[in-house]
Structure formats: C-alpha cells, structure tokens
Design a protein around this motif. Structure first.
Motif, PDB file in Angstrom:
ATOM      1  N   PRO A 160      24.949  58.829  34.773  1.00 49.18           N
ATOM      2  CA  PRO A 160      26.240  59.225  34.213  1.00 49.18           C
ATOM      3  C   PRO A 160      27.148  58.033  33.943  1.00 49.18           C
ATOM      4  O   PRO A 160      27.011  56.972  34.553  1.00 49.18           O
ATOM      5  CB  PRO A 160      26.830  60.113  35.313  1.00 49.18           C
ATOM      6  CG  PRO A 160      26.234  59.574  36.572  1.00 49.18           C
ATOM      7  CD  PRO A 160      24.842  59.149  36.197  1.00 49.18           C
ATOM      8  N   ASP A 161      28.085  58.244  33.026  1.00 46.19           N
ATOM      9  CA  ASP A 161      29.136  57.262  32.781  1.00 46.19           C
ATOM     10  C   ASP A 161      30.258  57.438  33.796  1.00 46.19           C
ATOM     11  O   ASP A 161      30.975  56.493  34.107  1.00 46.19           O
ATOM     12  CB  ASP A 161      29.713  57.454  31.369  1.00 46.19           C
ATOM     13  CG  ASP A 161      28.657  57.280  30.298  1.00 46.19           C
ATOM     14  OD1 ASP A 161      28.135  56.160  30.170  1.00 46.19           O
ATOM     15  OD2 ASP A 161      28.339  58.269  29.601  1.00 46.19           O
ATOM     16  N   LEU A 162      30.403  58.680  34.279  1.00 47.29           N
ATOM     17  CA  LEU A 162      31.467  59.035  35.206  1.00 47.29           C
ATOM     18  C   LEU A 162      30.947  60.021  36.234  1.00 47.29           C
ATOM     19  O   LEU A 162      30.196  60.941  35.891  1.00 47.29           O
ATOM     20  CB  LEU A 162      32.636  59.686  34.439  1.00 47.29           C
ATOM     21  CG  LEU A 162      33.767  60.304  35.249  1.00 47.29           C
ATOM     22  CD1 LEU A 162      34.562  59.244  36.002  1.00 47.29           C
ATOM     23  CD2 LEU A 162      34.686  61.129  34.359  1.00 47.29           C
ATOM     24  N   VAL A 163      31.360  59.835  37.488  1.00 47.60           N
ATOM     25  CA  VAL A 163      31.116  60.808  38.542  1.00 47.60           C
ATOM     26  C   VAL A 163      32.472  61.347  38.970  1.00 47.60           C
ATOM     27  O   VAL A 163      33.374  60.585  39.309  1.00 47.60           O
ATOM     28  CB  VAL A 163      30.385  60.175  39.754  1.00 47.60           C
ATOM     29  CG1 VAL A 163      30.320  61.156  40.926  1.00 47.60           C
ATOM     30  CG2 VAL A 163      28.988  59.723  39.370  1.00 47.60           C
ATOM     31  N   ILE A 164      32.615  62.679  38.914  1.00 43.28           N
ATOM     32  CA  ILE A 164      33.802  63.344  39.453  1.00 43.28           C
ATOM     33  C   ILE A 164      33.387  63.833  40.829  1.00 43.28           C
ATOM     34  O   ILE A 164      32.506  64.681  40.960  1.00 43.28           O
ATOM     35  CB  ILE A 164      34.264  64.496  38.549  1.00 43.28           C
ATOM     36  CG1 ILE A 164      34.645  63.949  37.170  1.00 43.28           C
ATOM     37  CG2 ILE A 164      35.433  65.241  39.201  1.00 43.28           C
ATOM     38  CD1 ILE A 164      35.050  65.004  36.154  1.00 43.28           C
ATOM     39  N   LEU A 165      34.009  63.263  41.853  1.00 45.44           N
ATOM     40  CA  LEU A 165      33.493  63.350  43.219  1.00 45.44           C
ATOM     41  C   LEU A 165      34.476  63.997  44.185  1.00 45.44           C
ATOM     42  O   LEU A 165      35.616  63.532  44.312  1.00 45.44           O
ATOM     43  CB  LEU A 165      33.165  61.923  43.685  1.00 45.44           C
ATOM     44  CG  LEU A 165      32.599  61.709  45.064  1.00 45.44           C
ATOM     45  CD1 LEU A 165      31.233  62.380  45.218  1.00 45.44           C
ATOM     46  CD2 LEU A 165      32.484  60.207  45.343  1.00 45.44           C
ATOM     47  N   ASP A 166      34.031  65.039  44.875  1.00 50.02           N
ATOM     48  CA  ASP A 166      34.801  65.643  45.956  1.00 50.02           C
ATOM     49  C   ASP A 166      34.697  64.731  47.171  1.00 50.02           C
ATOM     50  O   ASP A 166      33.678  64.062  47.370  1.00 50.02           O
ATOM     51  CB  ASP A 166      34.222  67.026  46.276  1.00 50.02           C
ATOM     52  CG  ASP A 166      35.021  67.790  47.315  1.00 50.02           C
ATOM     53  OD1 ASP A 166      36.237  67.539  47.455  1.00 50.02           O
ATOM     54  OD2 ASP A 166      34.432  68.645  47.994  1.00 50.02           O
ATOM     55  N   LEU A 167      35.742  64.680  47.979  1.00 45.82           N
ATOM     56  CA  LEU A 167      35.708  63.832  49.176  1.00 45.82           C
ATOM     57  C   LEU A 167      35.107  64.530  50.386  1.00 45.82           C
ATOM     58  O   LEU A 167      34.293  63.956  51.098  1.00 45.82           O
ATOM     59  CB  LEU A 167      37.125  63.362  49.552  1.00 45.82           C
ATOM     60  CG  LEU A 167      37.712  62.234  48.749  1.00 45.82           C
ATOM     61  CD1 LEU A 167      39.089  61.857  49.304  1.00 45.82           C
ATOM     62  CD2 LEU A 167      36.806  61.022  48.719  1.00 45.82           C
ATOM     63  N   MET A 168      35.542  65.749  50.631  1.00 50.14           N
ATOM     64  CA  MET A 168      35.167  66.431  51.865  1.00 50.14           C
ATOM     65  C   MET A 168      33.942  67.307  51.649  1.00 50.14           C
ATOM     66  O   MET A 168      34.030  68.439  51.180  1.00 50.14           O
ATOM     67  CB  MET A 168      36.336  67.267  52.391  1.00 50.14           C
ATOM     68  CG  MET A 168      37.591  66.471  52.624  1.00 50.14           C
ATOM     69  SD  MET A 168      37.290  65.079  53.737  1.00 50.14           S
ATOM     70  CE  MET A 168      38.836  64.209  53.600  1.00 50.14           C
ATOM     71  N   MET A 169      32.786  66.734  51.982  1.00 50.96           N
ATOM     72  CA  MET A 169      31.516  67.445  51.888  1.00 50.96           C
ATOM     73  C   MET A 169      30.772  67.236  53.199  1.00 50.96           C
ATOM     74  O   MET A 169      30.955  66.196  53.848  1.00 50.96           O
ATOM     75  CB  MET A 169      30.672  66.908  50.719  1.00 50.96           C
ATOM     76  CG  MET A 169      31.295  67.108  49.364  1.00 50.96           C
ATOM     77  SD  MET A 169      30.233  66.546  48.010  1.00 50.96           S
ATOM     78  CE  MET A 169      30.257  64.769  48.252  1.00 50.96           C
ATOM     79  N   PRO A 170      29.943  68.190  53.593  1.00 50.26           N
ATOM     80  CA  PRO A 170      29.179  68.020  54.835  1.00 50.26           C
ATOM     81  C   PRO A 170      28.131  66.916  54.701  1.00 50.26           C
ATOM     82  O   PRO A 170      27.722  66.566  53.602  1.00 50.26           O
ATOM     83  CB  PRO A 170      28.526  69.384  55.045  1.00 50.26           C
ATOM     84  CG  PRO A 170      28.494  70.013  53.701  1.00 50.26           C
ATOM     85  CD  PRO A 170      29.663  69.453  52.936  1.00 50.26           C
ATOM     86  N   GLN A 171      27.735  66.373  55.819  1.00 51.94           N
ATOM     87  CA  GLN A 171      26.711  65.336  55.931  1.00 51.94           C
ATOM     88  C   GLN A 171      27.146  64.021  55.297  1.00 51.94           C
ATOM     89  O   GLN A 171      27.599  63.130  55.977  1.00 51.94           O
ATOM     90  CB  GLN A 171      25.371  65.814  55.382  1.00 51.94           C
ATOM     91  CG  GLN A 171      24.825  67.010  56.133  1.00 51.94           C
ATOM     92  CD  GLN A 171      23.667  67.657  55.440  1.00 51.94           C
ATOM     93  OE1 GLN A 171      23.477  67.499  54.244  1.00 51.94           O
ATOM     94  NE2 GLN A 171      22.888  68.422  56.198  1.00 51.94           N
ATOM     95  N   LEU A 172      27.020  63.895  53.999  1.00 50.15           N
ATOM     96  CA  LEU A 172      27.364  62.655  53.292  1.00 50.15           C
ATOM     97  C   LEU A 172      28.626  62.929  52.483  1.00 50.15           C
ATOM     98  O   LEU A 172      28.587  63.587  51.449  1.00 50.15           O
ATOM     99  CB  LEU A 172      26.199  62.255  52.378  1.00 50.15           C
ATOM    100  CG  LEU A 172      26.184  60.863  51.785  1.00 50.15           C
ATOM    101  CD1 LEU A 172      26.168  59.799  52.869  1.00 50.15           C
ATOM    102  CD2 LEU A 172      24.971  60.693  50.881  1.00 50.15           C
ATOM    103  N   ASP A 173      29.777  62.434  52.973  1.00 50.21           N
ATOM    104  CA  ASP A 173      31.039  62.753  52.295  1.00 50.21           C
ATOM    105  C   ASP A 173      31.261  61.863  51.071  1.00 50.21           C
ATOM    106  O   ASP A 173      30.497  60.941  50.799  1.00 50.21           O
ATOM    107  CB  ASP A 173      32.220  62.691  53.265  1.00 50.21           C
ATOM    108  CG  ASP A 173      32.524  61.296  53.787  1.00 50.21           C
ATOM    109  OD1 ASP A 173      32.255  60.293  53.092  1.00 50.21           O
ATOM    110  OD2 ASP A 173      33.069  61.197  54.901  1.00 50.21           O
ATOM    111  N   GLY A 174      32.327  62.162  50.335  1.00 48.98           N
ATOM    112  CA  GLY A 174      32.614  61.438  49.104  1.00 48.98           C
ATOM    113  C   GLY A 174      32.886  59.961  49.307  1.00 48.98           C
ATOM    114  O   GLY A 174      32.567  59.137  48.453  1.00 48.98           O
ATOM    115  N   PHE A 175      33.492  59.595  50.438  1.00 52.50           N
ATOM    116  CA  PHE A 175      33.732  58.178  50.727  1.00 52.50           C
ATOM    117  C   PHE A 175      32.398  57.434  50.808  1.00 52.50           C
ATOM    118  O   PHE A 175      32.233  56.369  50.211  1.00 52.50           O
ATOM    119  CB  PHE A 175      34.487  58.012  52.051  1.00 52.50           C
ATOM    120  CG  PHE A 175      35.853  58.629  52.082  1.00 52.50           C
ATOM    121  CD1 PHE A 175      36.904  58.085  51.337  1.00 52.50           C
ATOM    122  CD2 PHE A 175      36.108  59.750  52.849  1.00 52.50           C
ATOM    123  CE1 PHE A 175      38.175  58.647  51.380  1.00 52.50           C
ATOM    124  CE2 PHE A 175      37.370  60.322  52.894  1.00 52.50           C
ATOM    125  CZ  PHE A 175      38.408  59.771  52.154  1.00 52.50           C
TER     126      PHE A 175
END
Length: 124
Positions: free
Chosen positions: A57-72
């Motif tokens: 992708p050219d861009l990732v729109i990313l949520d921060l709070m996800m289980p296991q592997l978070d957006g950070f």
C-alpha cells in the motif's frame, strides 16, 4: 503520427487496519465513494504486516488499540522494515489524546486523527 495515449494514473493503494470489522467497513465505504483507491483491510496487527508486504500500500490507516499487536507496534515494525518503511501511516483511533498522538508520531506515524472522522477529511 497519432498522439500518444494519455497514461492512466494508477489507483493509490490503501490498507485499512482495524480489529472492529464495522469500523473497517465504514472507512472503506467512505474511501470507495471517490473510486480513486484500491482498498484492502486487515483485522489485526499480524495481518497488517503480511498485507503491507503483499499488497504494497501507499498508505496504511491504522487503529491503535488492537489485541496482541497494537498499532504502535505495527507502526514501529512498518517503519523499521526496509520493504515497508516508505509507506505512509495515518493513525485513526477512538482513543485520541495528545499523548497517544505523540507516541504514534514517535513510532513513525505520519499523522493521527480521532474517531469518528468525516469522509471529506479522509479523502483529502
């Protein structure tokens, strides 16, 4: 000699990463209104990593709070991997705060927005 055909610009590729399928679907629906993008989704950080390499992708729109592997963590991995380091990352989080924005930018995100977000903001 006939004129050369105009080159059709390629659609920009966007990967939407959110563990909430309804949110991912809403973001995709907003972006599809313009027909300017090729879109894929990932429901967690691990799938995001795989999609980043295979979909490119050219861009990732990313949520921060996800289980296991978070957006950070996802952002750090994307930005520290040579094959994905050039991908722009827009964090879109329901937990927006100045602290989370600062942390996301510190992990390599290019921008951070809070949910909900208006379609015209995403389509800019």
């Amino acid at each position: 000699m006939p004129p050369l055909p105009e080159e059709v610009p390629a659609k920009r590729k966007i990967l939407v990463v959110d563990d909430d399928p309804a949110v991912a679907a809403a973001v995709v629906k907003l972006l599809r209104q313009t027909s300017r993008y090729e879109l894929e989704t990932a429901g967690n950080g691990f799938a995001a990593g795989i999609q980043a390499v295979t979909f490119c992708p050219d861009l990732v729109i990313l949520d921060l709070m996800m289980p296991q592997l978070d957006g950070f963590q996802v952002c750090k991995i994307l930005k520290s991997t040579p094959e994905t380091a050039q991908i722009k990352v827009l964090v879109l989080t329901g937990y927006y705060s100045e602290e989370n924005e600062k942390m996301a930018l510190g992990c390599g995100a290019d921008a951070c927005l809070g949910k909900p977000v208006k379609g015209d903001v995403l389509n800019e």
